[in-house]
Write an enzyme that holds these catalytic residues in place. Structure first.
Site, PDB file in Angstrom:
ATOM      1  NE  ARG A 164      68.868  44.573  38.961  1.00  0.00           N
ATOM      2  CZ  ARG A 164      69.494  45.637  39.493  1.00  0.00           C
ATOM      3  NH1 ARG A 164      70.761  45.564  39.837  1.00  0.00           N
ATOM      4  NH2 ARG A 164      68.829  46.754  39.701  1.00  0.00           N
ATOM      5  CB  SER A 237      64.121  47.269  36.279  1.00  0.00           C
ATOM      6  OG  SER A 237      64.524  48.422  36.967  1.00  0.00           O
ATOM      7  CD  GLU A 333      65.826  42.646  36.858  1.00  0.00           C
ATOM      8  OE1 GLU A 333      66.212  41.987  37.837  1.00  0.00           O
ATOM      9  OE2 GLU A 333      65.006  43.572  36.931  1.00  0.00           O
TER      10      GLU A 333
END
Ligand code: EPU
Length: 337
Positions: A164, A237, A333
């Site tokens: 990520r 997420s 995130e």
């Protein structure tokens, strides 16, 4: 001629469905328009927010600057023996690109079916799901360098992809991705390593899956686990899965032998944030207008009318409780604005 709008609501431009506004808003349909925009002295020192699909974003207040919405379209492909190169404009919807590849039977992206967001945003956080990451199919991208007002090509190494993560995330605000080229193949190499894919293929009695089968199965798994942003606001997420050194992992494992974990190389262990959050009692919990998703505790949702501050507040409570119980610090995130 660029059209700059003033004081517009961003509610329909972020998948959390947060009703915050932008002082100025411009849509970019062609890369020349970026040059035009950045040459205009009016926009020089102003705060900017570049948006694609708005699917990885939490707006905690009105944005008192210029929102630049990337809407550059177009998908083209070129075949060289069994290699396929697809180039897509930053403003294409990610899943439209996946569907294009699946329809043509170009292999590589099928596990990334149904991820919300735009093509231009996909390299920034190296999107990933069900055993595949963007970097596995990435060839190169073209980005506008704000400091110099020129376009630059980035090959895979230059992007410095991580979990990520990429150079575009590290050097936030320096580049605007305008198009991405992907390297796919005419020869399918089906990836069913993620357990739920195998299981769903079995349920369907499929022993020799095609690209289309994988795409359908992945879409089915996503729909069953994750809330649909068109009905329940969310940004996928909300936290990253924490990656910690084995030495920090051992005491956790001793105290909680069931802790879901995966080896992450170099003496590192990746923990399932969803599991940690669920163990703290948050799964499916409703807190005011917000909460965590009933089938996946890693996803925070807007049950209707939530403010960004409210969602952010919940995320802080979750971070605190996971830290208190496990001594593991979760990292958000989603981009917080
Ligand atoms: N788990 C729980 N409780 C939960 C959620 C998960 O115990 O509420 C456990 C599951 O049972 C499983 C493990 O945690 O053993 C992993 O769960 P899952 O397979 O759902 O994946 P994840 O690690 O929670 C990551 C990505 C998702 C991606 C899935 C599938 C991150 C931050 N998230 O989630 O990506 O779809 O894997 O590959 O890496 C996103 O980034 O927005 C996203 C949705």
């Amino acid at each position: 001629m660029l059209q700059i709008h003033e004081n517009i609501s961003l509610q329909n431009f972020n998948t959390f469905g947060i009703d915050a506004s932008a002082r100025y808003f411009v849509e970019i349909n062609h890369e020349d328009e970026l040059v035009e925009l950045f040459m205009d002295p009016q926009w020089k020192g102003i705060e900017r927010l570049v948006m694609g699909g708005g699917s990885n974003l939490l707006l905690t207040q009105n944005f008192d600057g210029l929102v630049i919405r990337m809407n550059i379209r177009g998908i083209e492909h070129r075949i060289n023996h069994t290699d396929v190169f697809i180039e897509a404009g930053a403003g294409e919807v990610w899943n439209d690109l996946v569907n294009y590849a699946v329809k043509w039977e170009f292999a590589g992206m099928e596990n990334l079916s149904l991820i919300p967001g735009s093509v231009g945003a996909s390299p920034i956080q190296n999107i990933g799901a069900y055993g595949v990451e963007l970097k596995d199919v990435f060839d190169s991208c073209r980005a506008f360098e704000i400091a110099t007002g020129t376009f630059k090509a980035f090959d895979k190494a230059a992007c410095q992809f991580g979990y990520r993560d990429s150079i575009f995330k590290q050097q936030k605000g320096e580049y605007i991705i305008v198009s991405v080229k992907f390297h796919l193949s005419l020869v399918a190499s089906i990836n069913t390593r993620y357990g739920a894919i195998e299981q769903e293929l079995n349920n369907r009695g499929i022993t020799n899956p095609t690209i289309k089968d994988i795409s359908q199965v992945v879409s089915h798994i996503r729909v069953s686990k994750l809330p649909d942003p068109s009905t329940i606001g969310n940004a996928g997420s909300f936290f990253k899965n924490p990656v910690i050194p084995v030495t920090e992992f051992e005491p956790v494992k001793t105290q909680y032998p069931d802790v879901v974990n995966y080896p992450a190389g170099d003496g590192l262990i990746k923990l399932a944030a969803g599991w940690l959050i669920e163990q703290c009692g948050w799964k499916g919990k409703v807190v005011g207008n917000t909460g965590t998703w009933k089938n996946q505790a890693l996803v925070l949702v807007n049950h209707g009318g939530a403010t960004g501050e409210e969602v952010y507040g919940l995320s802080s409570q979750i971070i605190d409780s996971v830290y208190t119980k496990f001594g593991v610090m979760l990292e958000r995130e989603v981009n917080i604005i």
